[in-house]
Design an enzyme around this catalytic site. Sequence first.
Site, PDB file in Angstrom:
ATOM      1  N   ASP A  58       0.845  -1.188   0.000  1.00 46.50           N
ATOM      2  CA  ASP A  58       0.000   0.000   0.000  1.00 46.50           C
ATOM      3  C   ASP A  58       0.887   1.247   0.000  1.00 46.50           C
ATOM      4  OD1 ASP A  58      -2.889   1.094   0.725  1.00 46.50           O
ATOM      5  OD2 ASP A  58      -1.446   2.222   1.924  1.00 46.50           O
ATOM      6  N   TYR A  63       2.905   9.828   0.065  1.00 49.43           N
ATOM      7  CA  TYR A  63       3.855   9.179   0.979  1.00 49.43           C
ATOM      8  C   TYR A  63       5.304   9.315   0.509  1.00 49.43           C
ATOM      9  CZ  TYR A  63      -0.209   6.490   2.773  1.00 49.43           C
ATOM     10  OH  TYR A  63      -1.408   6.082   3.284  1.00 49.43           O
ATOM     11  N   LYS A  93      -2.847   6.061  -4.120  1.00 50.99           N
ATOM     12  CA  LYS A  93      -3.980   6.940  -3.799  1.00 50.99           C
ATOM     13  C   LYS A  93      -3.820   8.316  -4.440  1.00 50.99           C
ATOM     14  CE  LYS A  93      -3.997   4.572   0.634  1.00 50.99           C
ATOM     15  NZ  LYS A  93      -2.595   4.415   1.011  1.00 50.99           N
ATOM     16  N   HIS A 126      -7.786   9.517  -1.664  1.00 46.74           N
ATOM     17  CA  HIS A 126      -7.126   9.420  -0.356  1.00 46.74           C
ATOM     18  C   HIS A 126      -7.978   9.988   0.787  1.00 46.74           C
ATOM     19  CE1 HIS A 126      -2.804   9.201   1.414  1.00 46.74           C
ATOM     20  NE2 HIS A 126      -3.698   8.856   2.310  1.00 46.74           N
TER      21      HIS A 126
END
Length: 336
Positions: A58, A63, A93, A126
């Site tokens: 994931d 990120y 996302k 997200h």
Amino acid sequence: MDSSCVATSFRIPEQVLTSSGQRMQLLGFGTAAYPLVTPQVAKQAILQAIKLGHRHFDTAYIYGTEQPLGEAIVEAISLGLIISRDELFITTKLWCSNAYGELVLPQLRRSLQNLKMEYVDLFLIHWPLSLKPGRYEFPVRKVEISPMDFGSVWAAMEDCQRLGLTKSIGVSNFSCKKLADILALAKIPPAVNQVEFNPLWNQKKLREYCKANGVLLIGYSPLGASGTLWGSSRVLENEVLKEIAKAKGKTVAQICLKWAFEEGVGVIVKSFNVERMKQNLEILDWSLSEEERKRIGDLPQSRGCTGESFVSENGTFKTIEEFWDGEVGLHFHSKK
Ligand code: A2P
């Protein structure tokens, strides 16, 4: 890494996304690190995870781990740890500053470039809000938050799936109400809602709603995301969980993950530490007793990840309760 010592020593059970028939491991490997780590550290952790048997990863545009994940996969293939990318289930996302109809597809193309892939398995919205385009930072600037136009964003997500750039689409951090809003306008319904899920926030109501509507709930922060900006140590430090762990000779983390498995909920767990990665996988050949499950089920419920960063007195979302459409738990006390 020595490819001859490849050992999928732990068999991670799988679940099936009914909408697409895709299989995914119930224990996904999370890559949201806080404090941030270098791409090299993230890549090595992901390689280690592949070596231990993880096949479900994931990530998210925000990120900063799409690139290291892509590089780790290329290296895993060259080392013979896996034969091809198709053996993996990869989620990324849509960041809020791209949550505009015309920016969805360009972001997915950039994510795919980062990941060095032709498709992802799951592409999620997200958070249910938009941010000023061009901003890629967290925590966000609250004045730059606006309501998301669900209609145009979801239509663009559907196009991404039609184009074959993602096998499935879904949402993250959506309440029952916001999920209902998407379901009402969707031609392709969301396959997944990825939300906080742990013994202190068991999402009873949302799970029932998701189940009734054919949406798979996947849990993040199964350990409460201790040490991060969005989590705390409240799960790992919970006295009841500690007592159960002590009596069973397990760690609190293992109790949380085992509990999630026994509830039938797939979770994304993050550890970049090899000993803790192994510990988190040692949850298959034992069970919780009915009494232990009941004690966990009776724990007071409240959100840990409150979405506070998106809430401000004069903003789009004025309170945490408003942001989650009232779904905050009986024991939740807004810091306001
Ligand atoms: P680390 O990466 O140093 O192991 P969550 O999965 O709920 O988001 O929690 C992630 C946080 O919990 C990370 O800070 C991670 O740190 C830590 N963590 C992961 N596994 C364990 C474990 N088995 N015991 C204690 N802390 C853990």
